[in-house]
Design a protein around this motif. Sequence first.
Motif, PDB file in Angstrom:
ATOM      1  N   ARG A 517     159.331  58.688 -45.271  1.00  0.00           N
ATOM      2  CA  ARG A 517     159.221  58.524 -43.818  1.00  0.00           C
ATOM      3  C   ARG A 517     159.103  59.912 -43.192  1.00  0.00           C
ATOM      4  O   ARG A 517     160.030  60.723 -43.294  1.00  0.00           O
ATOM      5  N   THR A 519     158.899  61.728 -39.778  1.00  0.00           N
ATOM      6  CA  THR A 519     159.203  61.440 -38.373  1.00  0.00           C
ATOM      7  C   THR A 519     159.148  62.714 -37.557  1.00  0.00           C
ATOM      8  O   THR A 519     159.692  63.752 -37.965  1.00  0.00           O
ATOM      9  N   ASP A 520     158.476  62.651 -36.401  1.00  0.00           N
ATOM     10  CA  ASP A 520     158.472  63.786 -35.478  1.00  0.00           C
ATOM     11  C   ASP A 520     158.911  63.301 -34.103  1.00  0.00           C
ATOM     12  O   ASP A 520     158.864  62.111 -33.805  1.00  0.00           O
ATOM     13  N   SER A 571     154.834  54.084 -33.621  1.00  0.00           N
ATOM     14  CA  SER A 571     154.816  55.107 -32.566  1.00  0.00           C
ATOM     15  C   SER A 571     154.731  54.446 -31.207  1.00  0.00           C
ATOM     16  O   SER A 571     154.156  53.362 -31.063  1.00  0.00           O
ATOM     17  N   THR A 577     156.698  59.760 -33.374  1.00  0.00           N
ATOM     18  CA  THR A 577     155.920  58.975 -34.347  1.00  0.00           C
ATOM     19  C   THR A 577     156.619  59.018 -35.707  1.00  0.00           C
ATOM     20  O   THR A 577     157.180  60.047 -36.092  1.00  0.00           O
ATOM     21  N   THR A 578     156.554  57.881 -36.425  1.00  0.00           N
ATOM     22  CA  THR A 578     157.049  57.803 -37.797  1.00  0.00           C
ATOM     23  C   THR A 578     155.941  57.233 -38.669  1.00  0.00           C
ATOM     24  O   THR A 578     155.419  56.147 -38.384  1.00  0.00           O
TER      25      THR A 578
END
Length: 595
Positions: A517, A519-520, A571, A577-578
């Motif tokens: 995963r 993620t940001d 997202s 978003t992931t």
Amino acid sequence: MNERRSRFQLSMRYRFMFVFFILTVLPFVLVGYIALSKSEKTIRSSNLDSVVQASKNLDHFLRYVLNEQDKIMASDETQELLDGGKLAAQLGEIPYANKLSAYTDTLNYANKLFKIRLFPLEPSRYPAYMKSVYGPAELEQVPWFAEIVTKGRFFWKVFGPADHPSLYVQPTLGSVKRLHSLKTFQPTGVAVMEIRPAMLAEFIDPVKQFDNQRLMLVHKDQAIIYSTDGSYDGKDAEELERELSVPFVSKTMKYAGTESLVNVSALLGGELKLVSVVPMKDLNNPVAVLNKLTIAFLVFYFLMSLALAWYITVKYTSPISSLVRQMKILARNQFNEAALANSNWVKRSDEVGWLYRGMSHMVSEIHKLLEETREFEKRKKQLEFQVLNYQINPHFLYNTLDTIRWKAEAHQVAEISEMVSSLSSLFRLSLNGGRELTTVRRELELLKSYIQIEKVRQSSLVRMMYRIEEDIMELPLIRLILQPLVENAIRHGIAGKGDAGIIIIQGTLEEDGICFRITDNGAGMAEDVRDRLLDPSAESRQDREGGLGLINVHERLRHYFGEPYGLDIQSEPGRGTTVILLHPRLPDNTTEIDR
């Protein structure tokens, strides 16, 4: 087990049997059932109607008895004889007793339907008369006589041997009524109208339709007044006590240990009930022949079904079932011709033979196509690696980068030295010796080299957080699948956030395989943009909003492993978003996936 059950349910032989059953057996069964049920219903209805009609006729008769009782009370002679003792005082006891007895005999002689008994209001004052008509018993002490004298309300009573052994040999229904003077309305005597049992038999016996049918006339206190079989046991009525509590009943129940049809009809406002009990075996006798004929036809059609099923099995379903089994075996063995078993059904000239010959030809062609496809894929990968090697000579590239790094160190330019070192590591790990598979650990090393280069290029901090389970570090993984995802997160996710941007990489081993995963906390994206990123039909870079690396990774995973492996994007605008990457767990030390 599920496969066996499915094969049984879908087998052609059972379909033929089912169709045969629907078209022949089922209609016959339905017609037979309707005929039997209609016949049984008609017989039941006929029996019930006869019971109801008999109860109505008997009700009319008993009401006629009550009317006659009123007429007797209203006659002048009755009024004179039962005038409270005046006539007895004038004539004397013996002449009065003779006159009252003669009058009673005259009434009984003129009427053959019932027996009339007249009693003075105080019987003890007329011992001679009472001895001649009732015996030496003290009638005033008898409960029923005391009740009619005291309360004066008319009632029906069942007289039996317990009431007077010499007068009542069997239960006898009687109407008990107190008489009164028409002038003064004072009580003068008691009249008892006893229905002769022969009269009840004339109303009840004709209702009997079956040899073992029993008809009973039952009083509301459960005493049996008349029974066609001559049994007057009170326990018989007690067995029907619940059904006798309502005015009308028609039901099947256990009676005397036998399943029977019980019909009950009330008369005289529920004072009496006419009960019919018919054993079900007697009730069903009229339709027994039809029942046997139906069973015979059912057996015949069942045997026909078995014969048809045997014929279809031998001629058609067995060859087809064998063909299905061979096809499943071939599918499990990747259509290897060695798994194709020889069969005599190939020689048949009908459609079954054509099927077998067609399958053999098809398997041969599929096997050739599979072999050609495998060879083509193998040559394609070899050519790809050759082209890559021709484009860049790894050893020359590594040596050149090492020279640049040494020069930078000699001139004490640490940033250039570190960047060249990271670039060298990036190239080395990405080429991976020409192999498509690497390990999770080496892929993470490549990713960290790329992050180091990005930090130098952007002259800013790229904040990364790794949460990778140690159990997956040495597991096989397709090369270059994490770096494009992180690159996309840097350029289109946290770009513009400065030091506030962060990317979290999680790696876990799940039931379906290895799951990453990425993620940001960037700007996120709209739903339509998110859908285009993994849409192969969105060919241009603009359509995917810069997500070309995502579709490449997604298609590589789908190409090698099929569904459900690949990418999934979660997202929302303003919420980051992931990207979820699902990779199968391959056996340890796997280095090739060319098949």
